[in-house]
Design an enzyme around this catalytic site. Structure first.
Site, PDB file in Angstrom:
ATOM      1  N   HIS A 119       1.062  -1.167  -0.254  1.00 48.92           N
ATOM      2  CA  HIS A 119      -0.325  -0.014   0.185  1.00 48.92           C
ATOM      3  C   HIS A 119       0.782   1.047  -0.398  1.00 48.92           C
ATOM      4  CE1 HIS A 119      -3.340   2.700   0.945  1.00 48.92           C
ATOM      5  NE2 HIS A 119      -4.069   1.906   0.636  1.00 48.92           N
TER       6      HIS A 119
ATOM      7  N   ASP B  73      -8.056  -5.647  -0.497  1.00 48.58           N
ATOM      8  CA  ASP B  73      -8.515  -6.072  -1.881  1.00 48.58           C
ATOM      9  C   ASP B  73      -8.107  -7.723  -1.504  1.00 48.58           C
ATOM     10  OD1 ASP B  73      -9.789  -4.478  -3.587  1.00 48.58           O
ATOM     11  OD2 ASP B  73      -7.713  -3.519  -3.498  1.00 48.58           O
TER      12      ASP B  73
HETATM   13  N1  COA Z   1       3.817  -7.499  -5.000  1.00 47.92           N
HETATM   14  C1  COA Z   1       5.524  -7.708  -5.227  1.00 47.92           C
HETATM   15  N2  COA Z   1       5.983  -6.505  -4.263  1.00 47.92           N
HETATM   16  C2  COA Z   1       5.213  -5.340  -4.456  1.00 47.92           C
HETATM   17  C3  COA Z   1       3.805  -5.506  -4.415  1.00 47.92           C
HETATM   18  C4  COA Z   1       2.966  -6.618  -4.455  1.00 47.92           C
HETATM   19  N3  COA Z   1       1.380  -5.884  -4.465  1.00 47.92           N
HETATM   20  N4  COA Z   1       3.861  -3.737  -3.945  1.00 47.92           N
HETATM   21  C5  COA Z   1       4.548  -4.019  -3.500  1.00 47.92           C
HETATM   22  N5  COA Z   1       5.608  -4.336  -3.826  1.00 47.92           N
HETATM   23  C6  COA Z   1       7.606  -4.211  -4.175  1.00 47.92           C
HETATM   24  C7  COA Z   1       8.065  -3.405  -5.249  1.00 47.92           C
HETATM   25  O1  COA Z   1       8.089  -4.679  -5.828  1.00 47.92           O
HETATM   26  C8  COA Z   1       8.966  -2.767  -4.577  1.00 47.92           C
HETATM   27  O2  COA Z   1       9.859  -3.799  -4.270  1.00 47.92           O
HETATM   28  P1  COA Z   1      11.757  -3.271  -4.425  1.00 47.92           P
HETATM   29  O3  COA Z   1      11.660  -1.772  -3.521  1.00 47.92           O
HETATM   30  O4  COA Z   1      12.210  -4.735  -4.038  1.00 47.92           O
HETATM   31  O5  COA Z   1      11.908  -2.826  -5.814  1.00 47.92           O
HETATM   32  C9  COA Z   1       8.429  -2.156  -3.239  1.00 47.92           C
HETATM   33  O6  COA Z   1       7.473  -2.997  -2.756  1.00 47.92           O
HETATM   34  C10 COA Z   1       7.717  -0.793  -3.426  1.00 47.92           C
HETATM   35  O7  COA Z   1       7.420  -1.463  -4.270  1.00 47.92           O
HETATM   36  P2  COA Z   1       6.111   0.210  -4.828  1.00 47.92           P
HETATM   37  O8  COA Z   1       5.573   0.044  -6.067  1.00 47.92           O
HETATM   38  O9  COA Z   1       6.700   1.484  -5.159  1.00 47.92           O
HETATM   39  O10 COA Z   1       5.617   0.554  -3.930  1.00 47.92           O
HETATM   40  P3  COA Z   1       3.810   1.803  -3.513  1.00 47.92           P
HETATM   41  O11 COA Z   1       4.042   1.827  -1.691  1.00 47.92           O
HETATM   42  O12 COA Z   1       4.228   2.718  -4.353  1.00 47.92           O
HETATM   43  O13 COA Z   1       2.968   0.683  -3.881  1.00 47.92           O
HETATM   44  C11 COA Z   1       1.093  -0.197  -4.422  1.00 47.92           C
HETATM   45  C12 COA Z   1       1.556   0.453  -3.817  1.00 47.92           C
HETATM   46  C13 COA Z   1      -0.570  -0.399  -4.399  1.00 47.92           C
HETATM   47  C14 COA Z   1       0.576  -0.133  -6.420  1.00 47.92           C
HETATM   48  C15 COA Z   1       1.820  -1.295  -4.632  1.00 47.92           C
HETATM   49  O14 COA Z   1       1.639  -2.406  -3.164  1.00 47.92           O
HETATM   50  C16 COA Z   1       0.404  -2.694  -5.862  1.00 47.92           C
HETATM   51  O15 COA Z   1       1.474  -2.630  -7.122  1.00 47.92           O
HETATM   52  N6  COA Z   1       0.044  -3.102  -5.022  1.00 47.92           N
HETATM   53  C17 COA Z   1      -0.523  -4.708  -5.877  1.00 47.92           C
HETATM   54  C18 COA Z   1      -2.007  -3.924  -6.481  1.00 47.92           C
HETATM   55  C19 COA Z   1      -3.034  -3.672  -5.279  1.00 47.92           C
HETATM   56  O16 COA Z   1      -3.445  -4.379  -4.011  1.00 47.92           O
HETATM   57  N7  COA Z   1      -3.215  -2.650  -5.208  1.00 47.92           N
HETATM   58  C20 COA Z   1      -4.320  -2.107  -4.606  1.00 47.92           C
HETATM   59  C21 COA Z   1      -4.182  -1.025  -2.981  1.00 47.92           C
HETATM   60  S1  COA Z   1      -5.276  -0.594  -1.726  1.00 47.92           S
END
Ligand code: COA
Length: 389
Positions: A269, A320
């Site tokens: 998140h 989710d």
């Molecule tokens: N699965 C695997 N790895 C994940 C992840 C996931 N769901 N969410 C984050 N990570 C990892 C990233 O690969 C990254 O790893 P790294 O530092 O080794 O490269 C790190 O965690 C940070 O990821 P990032 O996308 O920059 O984090 P964020 O805080 O900006 O992203 C989301 C938030 C929600 C976009 C992200 O967690 C995500 O894409 N989740 C899956 C989609 C989802 O469930 N969305 C609903 C949100 S309520």
């Protein structure tokens, strides 16, 4: 003498995704990401999930306090008066091909509702509340009607005695829902109603801040909610569980995804650095629903996935992850998971739009330009063949 070139203040270093940026003040909801807490108008979401109803939450968010019994009855009646869809919307739904992505249908029909509303452009507070009621009442009716039409059946009329959760289940399935299913869906709607400045709410207020109308703002929000990194993630969760098939396969599947640096839906998140309180509530609800339905497979697989992802990557589940098994066990088809999210979040969107209109300022950030400068125009017959789009 020529004017000196205007000086442009250097842009702040790029803050990809606007993490931590504050867009404005709100009295609606607040997330404490470090402690894993969420409040609506100051009240803890966990208390609301257990004690409140979706209609009370809409009232709370729009009017600032929980309703008295008399106010709530009036509010429920106002919503119920607006659940029946205009005949033009039913005709449009019949014109569209069946079984298309329901979020696209919803986006299109909300836009069409705006076309049909003769007071669509009015900006008085009374007119805003009227539109918020119409939108909140219409979203479940649109989704249920399209589902029925897709199945070759006639839409079912809303029941004036039923609230949002019960009415949606009845219009969607054609059967009177049992009390537990209604209570479960109602709790899920409470938990999804608002969530600070999330992507779809931001999309809504960016549109509203141009002083565009509420239907346009909600149409923007639906487009944003649909994406797999936002509301679309709950559909991804169940697709993953179906692909994994059995609890024994969870660990190797998770390892494969993380080794390949793929995102696993339902985890991570942008704000929470602790357990998402909505996920905790939905996990409890998913266990109850699964046990009652005699199908604990999905919740067990989901818990195993949570453990596996935590051990390998220390990522918490988000809202989710467990909503997916709740909806699946309730018999809601996968492509309607994100639309069910929209049934609830429309309330938060409307609340933020009303708040935005009350103290409006155009939202206009800057981008950090990192491209070239001083490039000369090249006539078309002298351009390089090497450049491909
Ligand atoms: N699965 C695997 N790895 C994940 C992840 C996931 N769901 N969410 C984050 N990570 C990892 C990233 O690969 C990254 O790893 P790294 O530092 O080794 O490269 C790190 O965690 C940070 O990821 P990032 O996308 O920059 O984090 P964020 O805080 O900006 O992203 C989301 C938030 C929600 C976009 C992200 O967690 C995500 O894409 N989740 C899956 C989609 C989802 O469930 N969305 C609903 C949100 S309520």
């Amino acid at each position: 003498m020529t004017n000196p070139a205007p000086t442009i203040a250097p842009a702040a270093p790029s803050q990809t995704g606007l993490r931590g940026a504050v867009v404005g003040d709100t009295k609606l909801s607040s997330i404490n990401g470090e402690r894993g807490e969420l409040i609506y108008r100051g009240i803890d979401i966990r208390e609301l999930a257990v004690n409140s109803t979706f209609e009370e939450i809409a009232y709370l968010l729009w009017f600032g306090a929980l309703p008295t019994a008399a106010h709530l009855n009036k509010f429920r009646a106002q919503l119920n008066e607006r659940r029946k869809l205009p005949p033009e919307i039913i005709s449009l739904l019949r014109c569209l091909p069946p079984s298309r992505i329901p979020m696209n249908i919803l986006r299109t029909m909300v836009s069409a509702l705006g076309v049909l509303d003769p007071r669509g452009a009015e900006m008085s507070r009374e007119s805003q509340v009227d539109k918020a009621l119409t939108l909140t009442a219409s979203v479940p009716s649109i989704l249920a009607a399209y589902h029925r039409i897709s199945e070759g059946l006639d839409p079912i009329k809303p029941d004036p005695e039923l609230d949002t959760a019960a009415n949606f289940l009845q219009m969607f399935t054609g059967k009177a829902p049992d009390a537990q299913a209604v209570r479960v869906l109602d709790a899920a709607l409470i938990l999804h109603a608002d969530h600070g400045m999330n992507a779809s709410t931001f999309a809504a207020i960016v549109t509203a801040a141009t002083l565009s109308d509420m239907y346009s703002a909600i149409t923007s929000a639906i487009g944003a909610l649909k994406g797999p990194l936002h509301g679309g993630a709950n559909e991804g969760v169940i697709m993953n569980l179906l692909e994994i098939g059995d609890i024994e396969n969870v660990d190797p599947w998770v390892a494969g995804k993380l080794d390949a640096h793929e995102k696993i839906m339902g985890f991570g998140h942008a704000v929470y650095k602790a357990y998402d309180p909505r996920a905790a509530e939905l996990k409890r609800i998913a266990k109850e629903v699964g046990t009652r339905a005699g199908t604990t497979k999905w919740i067990e697989m989901t818990e195993r996935m949570e453990k596996s992802v935590w051990e390998r990557k220390q990522l918490y589940p988000n809202v989710d992850l467990y909503s997916a098994s709740v909806y699946y066990t309730l018999g809601i088809p996968t492509q309607y998971f994100t639309p069910v999210f929209a049934i609830s979040r429309v309330v938060g969107w409307c609340a933020h739009i009303i708040e935005q209109y009350a103290d409006n300022k155009l939202i206009r950030p800057r981008a950090n330009y990192v491209g070239p400068r001083g490039v000369k125009y090249v006539p078309i017959d002298q351009r390089s063949e090497d450049i491909e789009l």
